[in-house]
Design a protein around this motif. Structure first.
Motif, PDB file in Angstrom:
ATOM      1  N   ALA A   1     -47.880 -28.212   1.468  1.00  0.00           N
ATOM      2  CA  ALA A   1     -48.390 -26.974   1.673  1.00  0.00           C
ATOM      3  C   ALA A   1     -48.113 -25.914   0.733  1.00  0.00           C
ATOM      4  N   GLY A   2     -47.401 -26.325  -0.439  1.00  0.00           N
ATOM      5  CA  GLY A   2     -47.191 -25.135  -1.486  1.00  0.00           C
ATOM      6  C   GLY A   2     -45.805 -24.464  -1.445  1.00  0.00           C
ATOM      7  N   THR A   3     -44.948 -24.962  -0.428  1.00  0.00           N
ATOM      8  CA  THR A   3     -43.543 -24.036  -0.278  1.00  0.00           C
ATOM      9  C   THR A   3     -42.791 -24.914  -1.289  1.00  0.00           C
ATOM     10  N   VAL A   4     -42.226 -24.323  -2.143  1.00  0.00           N
ATOM     11  CA  VAL A   4     -41.157 -25.043  -3.216  1.00  0.00           C
ATOM     12  C   VAL A   4     -39.956 -24.701  -2.518  1.00  0.00           C
ATOM     13  N   LEU A   5     -39.217 -25.955  -1.959  1.00  0.00           N
ATOM     14  CA  LEU A   5     -37.938 -25.836  -1.682  1.00  0.00           C
ATOM     15  C   LEU A   5     -36.807 -26.037  -2.737  1.00  0.00           C
ATOM     16  N   VAL A   6     -35.969 -24.978  -2.946  1.00  0.00           N
ATOM     17  CA  VAL A   6     -34.969 -25.018  -3.864  1.00  0.00           C
ATOM     18  C   VAL A   6     -33.587 -25.223  -3.051  1.00  0.00           C
ATOM     19  N   CYS A   7     -33.128 -26.420  -3.702  1.00  0.00           N
ATOM     20  CA  CYS A   7     -31.864 -26.807  -2.793  1.00  0.00           C
ATOM     21  C   CYS A   7     -30.816 -27.132  -3.619  1.00  0.00           C
ATOM     22  N   ALA A   8     -29.631 -26.459  -3.354  1.00  0.00           N
ATOM     23  CA  ALA A   8     -28.325 -26.637  -3.751  1.00  0.00           C
ATOM     24  C   ALA A   8     -27.815 -28.159  -3.630  1.00  0.00           C
ATOM     25  N   ALA A   9     -27.453 -28.547  -4.703  1.00  0.00           N
ATOM     26  CA  ALA A   9     -26.743 -30.037  -4.623  1.00  0.00           C
ATOM     27  C   ALA A   9     -25.178 -29.727  -3.968  1.00  0.00           C
ATOM     28  N   ASN A  10     -24.874 -30.778  -3.755  1.00  0.00           N
ATOM     29  CA  ASN A  10     -23.384 -30.690  -3.031  1.00  0.00           C
ATOM     30  C   ASN A  10     -22.310 -31.388  -3.988  1.00  0.00           C
ATOM     31  N   ASN A  11     -20.981 -30.686  -4.072  1.00  0.00           N
ATOM     32  CA  ASN A  11     -20.013 -31.367  -4.600  1.00  0.00           C
ATOM     33  C   ASN A  11     -19.035 -32.482  -3.753  1.00  0.00           C
ATOM     34  N   LEU A  12     -19.824 -33.073  -3.158  1.00  0.00           N
ATOM     35  CA  LEU A  12     -19.254 -34.086  -2.043  1.00  0.00           C
ATOM     36  C   LEU A  12     -19.794 -35.400  -2.400  1.00  0.00           C
ATOM     37  N   PRO A  13     -19.031 -36.353  -2.153  1.00  0.00           N
ATOM     38  CA  PRO A  13     -19.439 -37.873  -2.435  1.00  0.00           C
ATOM     39  C   PRO A  13     -20.589 -38.131  -1.464  1.00  0.00           C
ATOM     40  N   PRO A  43     -24.759 -38.857  -0.702  1.00  0.00           N
ATOM     41  CA  PRO A  43     -26.075 -37.916  -0.403  1.00  0.00           C
ATOM     42  C   PRO A  43     -26.197 -37.233   0.246  1.00  0.00           C
ATOM     43  N   THR A  44     -26.760 -36.066   0.092  1.00  0.00           N
ATOM     44  CA  THR A  44     -26.807 -34.773   1.120  1.00  0.00           C
ATOM     45  C   THR A  44     -28.311 -34.542   1.023  1.00  0.00           C
ATOM     46  N   TYR A  45     -28.688 -33.875   2.192  1.00  0.00           N
ATOM     47  CA  TYR A  45     -30.434 -33.552   2.278  1.00  0.00           C
ATOM     48  C   TYR A  45     -30.251 -32.182   2.585  1.00  0.00           C
ATOM     49  N   PRO A  46     -31.376 -31.687   2.072  1.00  0.00           N
ATOM     50  CA  PRO A  46     -32.571 -32.273   1.384  1.00  0.00           C
ATOM     51  C   PRO A  46     -32.555 -32.347  -0.112  1.00  0.00           C
ATOM     52  N   SER A  47     -31.444 -32.028  -0.716  1.00  0.00           N
ATOM     53  CA  SER A  47     -31.367 -32.051  -2.148  1.00  0.00           C
ATOM     54  C   SER A  47     -31.378 -33.232  -2.764  1.00  0.00           C
ATOM     55  N   GLN A  48     -31.463 -34.170  -1.846  1.00  0.00           N
ATOM     56  CA  GLN A  48     -31.565 -35.609  -2.603  1.00  0.00           C
ATOM     57  C   GLN A  48     -33.134 -36.056  -2.774  1.00  0.00           C
ATOM     58  N   TYR A  49     -33.934 -35.248  -2.173  1.00  0.00           N
ATOM     59  CA  TYR A  49     -35.571 -35.735  -1.918  1.00  0.00           C
ATOM     60  C   TYR A  49     -36.103 -35.355  -3.355  1.00  0.00           C
ATOM     61  N   ALA A  50     -37.019 -36.322  -3.825  1.00  0.00           N
ATOM     62  CA  ALA A  50     -37.980 -35.817  -5.137  1.00  0.00           C
ATOM     63  C   ALA A  50     -38.845 -34.769  -4.845  1.00  0.00           C
ATOM     64  N   SER A  51     -39.222 -34.354  -3.534  1.00  0.00           N
ATOM     65  CA  SER A  51     -40.201 -33.454  -3.564  1.00  0.00           C
ATOM     66  C   SER A  51     -39.446 -32.157  -3.420  1.00  0.00           C
ATOM     67  N   VAL A  52     -38.242 -31.820  -3.673  1.00  0.00           N
ATOM     68  CA  VAL A  52     -37.606 -30.502  -3.802  1.00  0.00           C
ATOM     69  C   VAL A  52     -37.112 -30.299  -4.998  1.00  0.00           C
ATOM     70  N   VAL A  53     -36.784 -29.138  -5.681  1.00  0.00           N
ATOM     71  CA  VAL A  53     -36.167 -28.793  -6.705  1.00  0.00           C
ATOM     72  C   VAL A  53     -34.646 -28.552  -6.642  1.00  0.00           C
ATOM     73  N   SER A  54     -33.888 -29.475  -7.066  1.00  0.00           N
ATOM     74  CA  SER A  54     -32.346 -29.502  -6.621  1.00  0.00           C
ATOM     75  C   SER A  54     -31.467 -29.011  -7.808  1.00  0.00           C
ATOM     76  N   VAL A  55     -30.465 -28.288  -7.243  1.00  0.00           N
ATOM     77  CA  VAL A  55     -30.001 -27.521  -8.378  1.00  0.00           C
ATOM     78  C   VAL A  55     -28.426 -27.576  -8.250  1.00  0.00           C
ATOM     79  N   ALA A  56     -27.508 -27.612  -9.503  1.00  0.00           N
ATOM     80  CA  ALA A  56     -26.172 -27.505  -9.448  1.00  0.00           C
ATOM     81  C   ALA A  56     -25.702 -26.629 -10.360  1.00  0.00           C
ATOM     82  N   ALA A  57     -24.492 -26.056 -10.194  1.00  0.00           N
ATOM     83  CA  ALA A  57     -23.881 -24.969 -11.101  1.00  0.00           C
ATOM     84  C   ALA A  57     -23.514 -25.402 -12.638  1.00  0.00           C
ATOM     85  N   ARG A  58     -24.003 -24.611 -13.572  1.00  0.00           N
ATOM     86  CA  ARG A  58     -23.399 -24.993 -15.092  1.00  0.00           C
ATOM     87  C   ARG A  58     -22.939 -23.764 -15.555  1.00  0.00           C
ATOM     88  N   PRO A  59     -21.850 -23.918 -16.420  1.00  0.00           N
ATOM     89  CA  PRO A  59     -21.298 -22.669 -17.006  1.00  0.00           C
ATOM     90  C   PRO A  59     -22.144 -21.859 -17.635  1.00  0.00           C
TER      91      PRO A  59
END
Lengths: 271, 182
Positions: free
Chosen positions: A162-174, A176-192
């Protein structure tokens, strides 16, 4: 099942692995220079937004999903203004406002004063974002519920097409977490780093992008600010970048957005 | 170390070990009640542990509530300057920290069981590595919590000593560290 999701540690331990991006000249300038986010609708799927916070400067609208056992779906949808219960959503909104000042921000409150039913409300919030034609939805939250894997996957695919870009925070936990795990989203983690517009691409997904998220000065409830660390604060930086590029180039699809983000990453080589 | 009544000592060993690992002023575990609306501190080690155990706060309060609601580990510095920080709770323990790390404890179904909090860790980095460590430990704490909630269950026995094992590992590691620096 993925046992070792790509930690954001991939972004902060010495050298970043170089990746080959699309051969786009001056891609960062092309994507971001002069952009304000004007005309772009961004949903913050979170704990609500304090629209009066000086670092937020007003929002375009909002909806709150709240548990109601007597409702058919187990929850109700309330359109209109609402407060931020903890400050988490306000923090995300202020980051986006700071980088893409003319975006239309919508508060989609799915976190409440009760922890029950988090997965179903998260799903409802994403669905609302797609149905209302949001260009970007920021999800600085996640679910580890296996029961939510399929429903969230389905709505994430709907968002993609539909054209909605889902930007998802990854999780610092052991695990998988959803929806950050899916290829259809933009998954993001922190960097210094202090650079608000700097991106890094992870050569070893599923977490694909690293953005500023360590010791970030963020807005919080009661018109305050705090210094916080977490992937929650990295995702809105990328949401803002997506809003900027789509305001300059409205024809960009989620597929193209991700390619541009990768090409704009600091470890991306011209192909 | 302080435990609420009827709480398994394994959780106490978990907070002892985690406090030692982070070189922190205190470490505590708060569990979500059955209705999902409040967090009750049930185990704590370090400053203010006697005062904090038994305290109940809404899940929307403070840094611990933030981690519980978002399901994301979070670290906050300079919490004293923050108006929304649960200052009354901290002051009741006679210790107001500068920094708090908090991570959700999730069960196998992904439901939030509680929150693990660390106050003023001395182990710190300009990265989120420490959040990875706390997030992982919080997952183990959830495992212990799940097992001890049904003490007659088959999983209880192998896990009963987990907290003790973690503590021994940490003590051994710290002994090596201090020995190596002399």
């Amino acid at each position: 099942m993925t046992l070792t999701p790509a930690w954001s540690g991939a972004f902060d331990r010495g050298s970043l692995q170089e990746v080959v991006g699309l051969p786009i000249e001056h891609v960062r300038e092309w994507a971001f220079a002069g952009a304000t986010g004007a005309g772009i609708r961004v949903a913050i799927v979170d704990s609500g937004i304090d629209a009066e916070h000086p670092r937020v400067g007003g929002i375009a609208g909002g909806v709150a999903f709240e548990l109601d056992p007597s409702a058919e779906l187990g929850y109700v949808e309330r359109e209109g203004p609402h407060e931020d219960l903890v400050g988490h959503g306000t923090a995300c909104a202020a980051i986006i406002r700071g980088l893409a000042p003319e975006t239309e921000i919508y508060s989609v409150r799915v976190l409440g004063a009760n922890l029950k039913g988090r997965g179903a409300l998260l799903h409802a919030g994403v669905e609302w974002s797609v149905e209302r034609g949001m260009h970007v939805a920021n999800l600085s939250l996640s679910s580890k519920s296996d029961a939510m894997f399929a429903p969230l996957h389905e709505v994430a695919d709907q968002a993609y097409f539909a054209g909605t870009v889902l930007v998802c925070a990854a999780n610092n936990l052991p695990g998988p977490t959803y929806p950050s795990q899916y290829a259809s989203v933009v998954s993001v983690a922190a960097r210094p780093g202090d650079e608000e517009m700097t991106l890094a691409y992870n050569a070893h997904p599923p977490v694909e992008f690293g953005a500023r998220g360590i010791d970030v000065d963020v807005a919080w409830a009661d018109r305050g600010s705090i210094t916080a660390t977490g992937n929650s604060f990295a995702a809105p930086h990328v949401s803002a970048m997506v809003a900027l590029m789509r305001s300059k180039h409205p024809w960009l699809t989620p597929l193209q957005v991700k390619a541009v983000l990768q090409a704009a990453s600091i470890n991306s080589l011209a192909g | 170390m302080t435990l609420a009544p009827d709480v398994d000592p394994a959780l106490g060993r978990c907070v002892e070990a985690t406090r030692a690992l982070f070189g922190a002023a205190a470490c505590s575990i708060a569990l979500v009640d059955e209705d999902g609306g409040t967090l009750e501190f049930v185990a704590s080690d370090g400053v203010g542990s006697q005062e904090i155990v038994g305290v109940t706060i809404p899940v929307s309060r403070g840094i611990a509530g933030w981690a519980a609601m978002s399901g994301q580990p979070i670290a906050v510095r300079d919490v004293q300057s923050d108006a929304r920080f649960a200052r009354d709770v901290a002051e009741s323990t006679h210790y107001v920290p500068d920094a708090i790390y908090a991570a959700p404890m999730l069960d196998a179904q992904g439901e939030v069981l509680g929150v693990a909090s660390v106050l003023d860790p001395t182990v710190d980095e300009t990265s989120d590595w420490t959040l990875h460590v706390l997030g992982t430990i919080a997952g183990l704490m959830a495992l212990v919590t799940t097992a001890t909630a049904t003490p007659s269950g088959p999983a209880a026995q192998p896990l009963a000593g987990l907290g003790g094992d973690i503590l021994r590992l940490v003590e051994s590691w710290r002994a090596e560290q201090s020995g190596g620096s002399e």
